[in-house]
Design an enzyme around this catalytic site. Structure first.
Site, PDB file in Angstrom:
ATOM      1  N   HIS A   1       0.780  -1.216  -0.033  1.00 43.47           N
ATOM      2  CA  HIS A   1       0.060   0.003   0.061  1.00 43.47           C
ATOM      3  C   HIS A   1       0.809   1.175   0.106  1.00 43.47           C
ATOM      4  O   HIS A   1       0.315   2.302  -0.168  1.00 43.47           O
ATOM      5  CB  HIS A   1      -0.947  -0.070   1.302  1.00 43.47           C
TER       6      HIS A   1
ATOM      7  N   HIS B   1      -3.035  -2.599   8.310  1.00 40.33           N
ATOM      8  CA  HIS B   1      -4.282  -2.900   7.217  1.00 40.33           C
ATOM      9  C   HIS B   1      -4.980  -1.511   6.746  1.00 40.33           C
ATOM     10  O   HIS B   1      -5.183  -0.720   7.670  1.00 40.33           O
ATOM     11  CB  HIS B   1      -5.303  -3.816   7.901  1.00 40.33           C
TER      12      HIS B   1
END
Length: 145
Positions: free
Chosen positions: A31, A134
């Site tokens: 990410h 996350h």
């Protein structure tokens, strides 16, 4: 022969590295792209980056969506100090540059074709031991909605 052996060693090291990565390292790999990788424009950015970062891989279905954040990892770590919502999710104080990749069409088998959107969004993360692990989503500022 030596170059073949070196190739095998490099592949094994890469596989071993990804197996032993922490949740934070996996979060970074999947990410975070800071500074944003240059030379890749539009939809090509998603295809190349998802393959390069091993988010999509041969023999596995295409991931329906993935977001890359173009901010320093330290800024995302700092987000873990922000108050969490009822679900335990922390949100960045200010919008960050992101590239949102979404799978095009209904085919989930490689080759994976993605569309890319460049946005300025707040980033929402779940944290473990003070580190983001996350990406829980992104959202526009209330005045942009």
């Amino acid at each position: 022969m030596a170059s073949w052996t070196l190739c095998v060693v490099l592949v094994l090291a890469l596989v071993a590295g990804s197996v032993g990565e922490t949740r934070y390292e996996k979060f970074l790999r999947q990410h975070v792209d800071h500074p944003r990788t240059l030379g890749l424009m539009g939809h090509r950015y998603c295809q190349v980056m998802l393959a390069r970062r091993q988010v999509t891989a041969s023999g596995r279905p295409c991931k329906p969506s993935n977001t890359f954040v173009h901010a320093p990892p330290a800024d995302l770590v700092a987000t873990c100090k922000n108050p969490a919502d009822a679900m335990g999710i922390h949100s960045t104080s200010t919008p960050m540059g992101i590239t949102a990749c979404r799978l095009r069409g209904g085919d989930t088998r490689p080759p994976c074709n993605y569309r890319a959107r460049q946005l300025q969004h707040h980033v929402r993360v779940a944290c473990l031991d003070g580190l983001p692990v996350h990406l829980a989503g992104t959202h526009a500022s209330p005045d942009e909605a």
